[in-house]
Enzyme design. Sequence first.
Site, PDB file in Angstrom:
ATOM      1  N   HIS A 204      50.996  88.036  -2.986  1.00  0.00           N
ATOM      2  CA  HIS A 204      52.404  87.892  -2.600  1.00  0.00           C
ATOM      3  C   HIS A 204      53.043  89.274  -2.714  1.00  0.00           C
ATOM      4  CE1 HIS A 204      52.251  83.563  -2.375  1.00  0.00           C
ATOM      5  NE2 HIS A 204      51.735  83.479  -3.587  1.00  0.00           N
ATOM      6  N   GLU A 232      46.813  83.709  -0.872  1.00  0.00           N
ATOM      7  CA  GLU A 232      48.194  83.266  -0.616  1.00  0.00           C
ATOM      8  C   GLU A 232      49.022  84.380   0.003  1.00  0.00           C
ATOM      9  OE1 GLU A 232      49.998  81.458  -4.093  1.00  0.00           O
ATOM     10  OE2 GLU A 232      48.122  80.507  -4.693  1.00  0.00           O
ATOM     11  N   ASP A 234      51.398  86.795   1.674  1.00  0.00           N
ATOM     12  CA  ASP A 234      52.649  86.905   2.422  1.00  0.00           C
ATOM     13  C   ASP A 234      53.317  88.212   2.021  1.00  0.00           C
ATOM     14  OD1 ASP A 234      53.662  86.043  -0.068  1.00  0.00           O
ATOM     15  OD2 ASP A 234      54.456  84.152   0.706  1.00  0.00           O
TER      16      ASP A 234
HETATM   17  O1  G3I Z   1      58.029  66.901  -3.393  1.00  0.00           O
HETATM   18  C1  G3I Z   1      59.429  67.062  -3.622  1.00  0.00           C
HETATM   19  C2  G3I Z   1      60.199  66.255  -2.641  1.00  0.00           C
HETATM   20  O2  G3I Z   1      59.901  64.905  -2.822  1.00  0.00           O
HETATM   21  C3  G3I Z   1      61.690  66.543  -2.811  1.00  0.00           C
HETATM   22  O3  G3I Z   1      62.394  65.912  -1.796  1.00  0.00           O
HETATM   23  C4  G3I Z   1      61.977  68.028  -2.767  1.00  0.00           C
HETATM   24  C5  G3I Z   1      63.419  68.366  -3.055  1.00  0.00           C
HETATM   25  O4  G3I Z   1      63.551  69.660  -3.554  1.00  0.00           O
HETATM   26  O5  G3I Z   1      61.179  68.690  -3.713  1.00  0.00           O
HETATM   27  C6  G3I Z   1      59.804  68.514  -3.437  1.00  0.00           C
HETATM   28  O6  G3I Z   1      58.979  69.269  -4.281  1.00  0.00           O
HETATM   29  C7  G3I Z   1      59.006  70.665  -4.085  1.00  0.00           C
HETATM   30  C8  G3I Z   1      57.692  71.113  -3.448  1.00  0.00           C
HETATM   31  O7  G3I Z   1      57.616  72.501  -3.403  1.00  0.00           O
HETATM   32  C9  G3I Z   1      57.518  70.594  -2.034  1.00  0.00           C
HETATM   33  O8  G3I Z   1      58.487  71.129  -1.188  1.00  0.00           O
HETATM   34  C10 G3I Z   1      59.193  71.297  -5.432  1.00  0.00           C
HETATM   35  O9  G3I Z   1      60.497  71.012  -5.904  1.00  0.00           O
HETATM   36  C11 G3I Z   1      58.981  72.785  -5.358  1.00  0.00           C
HETATM   37  O10 G3I Z   1      58.968  73.300  -6.677  1.00  0.00           O
HETATM   38  C12 G3I Z   1      57.660  73.085  -4.700  1.00  0.00           C
HETATM   39  O11 G3I Z   1      57.501  74.486  -4.615  1.00  0.00           O
HETATM   40  C13 G3I Z   1      56.172  74.944  -4.454  1.00  0.00           C
HETATM   41  C14 G3I Z   1      55.808  75.845  -5.629  1.00  0.00           C
HETATM   42  O12 G3I Z   1      54.495  76.330  -5.425  1.00  0.00           O
HETATM   43  C15 G3I Z   1      55.854  75.105  -6.949  1.00  0.00           C
HETATM   44  O13 G3I Z   1      55.735  75.983  -7.988  1.00  0.00           O
HETATM   45  C16 G3I Z   1      56.080  75.702  -3.162  1.00  0.00           C
HETATM   46  O14 G3I Z   1      56.279  74.796  -2.057  1.00  0.00           O
HETATM   47  C17 G3I Z   1      54.719  76.359  -3.037  1.00  0.00           C
HETATM   48  O15 G3I Z   1      54.729  77.226  -1.932  1.00  0.00           O
HETATM   49  C18 G3I Z   1      54.422  77.150  -4.284  1.00  0.00           C
HETATM   50  O16 G3I Z   1      53.124  77.687  -4.164  1.00  0.00           O
HETATM   51  C19 G3I Z   1      52.693  78.538  -5.231  1.00  0.00           C
HETATM   52  C20 G3I Z   1      51.216  78.325  -5.394  1.00  0.00           C
HETATM   53  O17 G3I Z   1      50.923  76.949  -5.602  1.00  0.00           O
HETATM   54  C21 G3I Z   1      50.661  79.163  -6.550  1.00  0.00           C
HETATM   55  N1  G3I Z   1      51.000  80.565  -6.398  1.00  0.00           N
HETATM   56  C22 G3I Z   1      52.417  80.830  -6.136  1.00  0.00           C
HETATM   57  C23 G3I Z   1      52.935  80.029  -4.961  1.00  0.00           C
HETATM   58  C24 G3I Z   1      54.374  80.359  -4.650  1.00  0.00           C
HETATM   59  O18 G3I Z   1      55.231  79.991  -5.714  1.00  0.00           O
END
Ligand code: G3I
Length: 301
Positions: A204, A232, A234
């Site tokens: 990242h 990952e 970006d």
């Molecule tokens: O699933 C719920 C959904 O039901 C709800 O409506 C919505 C409302 O906010 O939240 C949804 O969950 C979110 C999920 O993404 C899906 O969109 C979580 O709150 C949110 O925390 C989650 O974020 C993800 C994050 O990891 C969590 O730490 C990101 O999409 C995802 O791109 C990110 O990926 C991580 C890798 O796994 C590990 N390395 C870093 C990378 C970036 O942070």
Amino acid sequence: ATTLGASAAESGRYFGAAVAGNRLSESAYANTLATEFNSVVAENAMKWDATEPNPGQFNFSGGDQIVTWAQQRGMKVRGHTLVWHAQQPGWVEGLTGNNLRNAMLNHITGVANHYEGDVFAWDVVNEAFEWDGSRRQSNLQQQLGNGWIEEAFRAADAADPGARLCYNDYGTDGINSKSTAIYNMVADFKNRGVPIDCVGFQTHLSAGDNLGTYQQNLQRFAALGVDVEITELDVGGSGSSQAATFETVTNACMAVSRCTGITVWGVTDKYSWRDDDPLLFDDNYQKKQAYTSVLNALNEG
Ligand code: G3I
């Protein structure tokens, strides 16, 4: 070749993207993914909170959707992630001692068994180190001690001996305290026969980041006898600066024979977890300058 996936495949590599299952019904998203990429990883759907919302009760619907979609299109699937301090279900957060150990091992076994034969590589453990090279003081570390990472890899190997088993982290984009601590762990695992096959470099970045030791860092891990993967990628930014940073990363992977592939953390800026337009396709699925730089680097390598 004229697509990212086909160009990477010419050197035996994959070029993948992180996918959110609920976007697959958007035709521009699905078409871009299917046309340009030959590998996918679930952005969230295979994490612990998604796959085991209650103890021992697994829910693979989100992950299965992505696997089925990818397999119907001849694409490979990476697995992310079996054990992580973040996105644990609530019931895990309060566990102590052997209750946490058994929960971790049972989770790994359940998920890796389910996806055996579908997933070519697993991020078995994600983000267990701090910047200074110390262990992150997660519940896993505090409750189970230093041995928990090894325990996780042994359980994953028992559940799916055919998958490549990776350690995955961020901030490891050069030779630094964090990457060196991980390097030392991998060297120790290889010396003692702990099953580990690969190291994932999340990558990242922001445009213009100093990548002076990026390739050298990949190469020193490869020299330990593990594959390396960009997992990952970006790059926040725009234009030629963003393109140049993407190009440097791609060139580094192409220059390291054990760098088996690159995954970008999303298809389009429209749905990135970041707000600084870090991907290869813009909000309208148009190819960015960074796309062209990556494609050319794949074809020249
Ligand atoms: O699933 C719920 C959904 O039901 C709800 O409506 C919505 C409302 O906010 O939240 C949804 O969950 C979110 C999920 O993404 C899906 O969109 C979580 O709150 C949110 O925390 C989650 O974020 C993800 C994050 O990891 C969590 O730490 C990101 O999409 C995802 O791109 C990110 O990926 C991580 C890798 O796994 C590990 N390395 C870093 C990378 C970036 O942070």
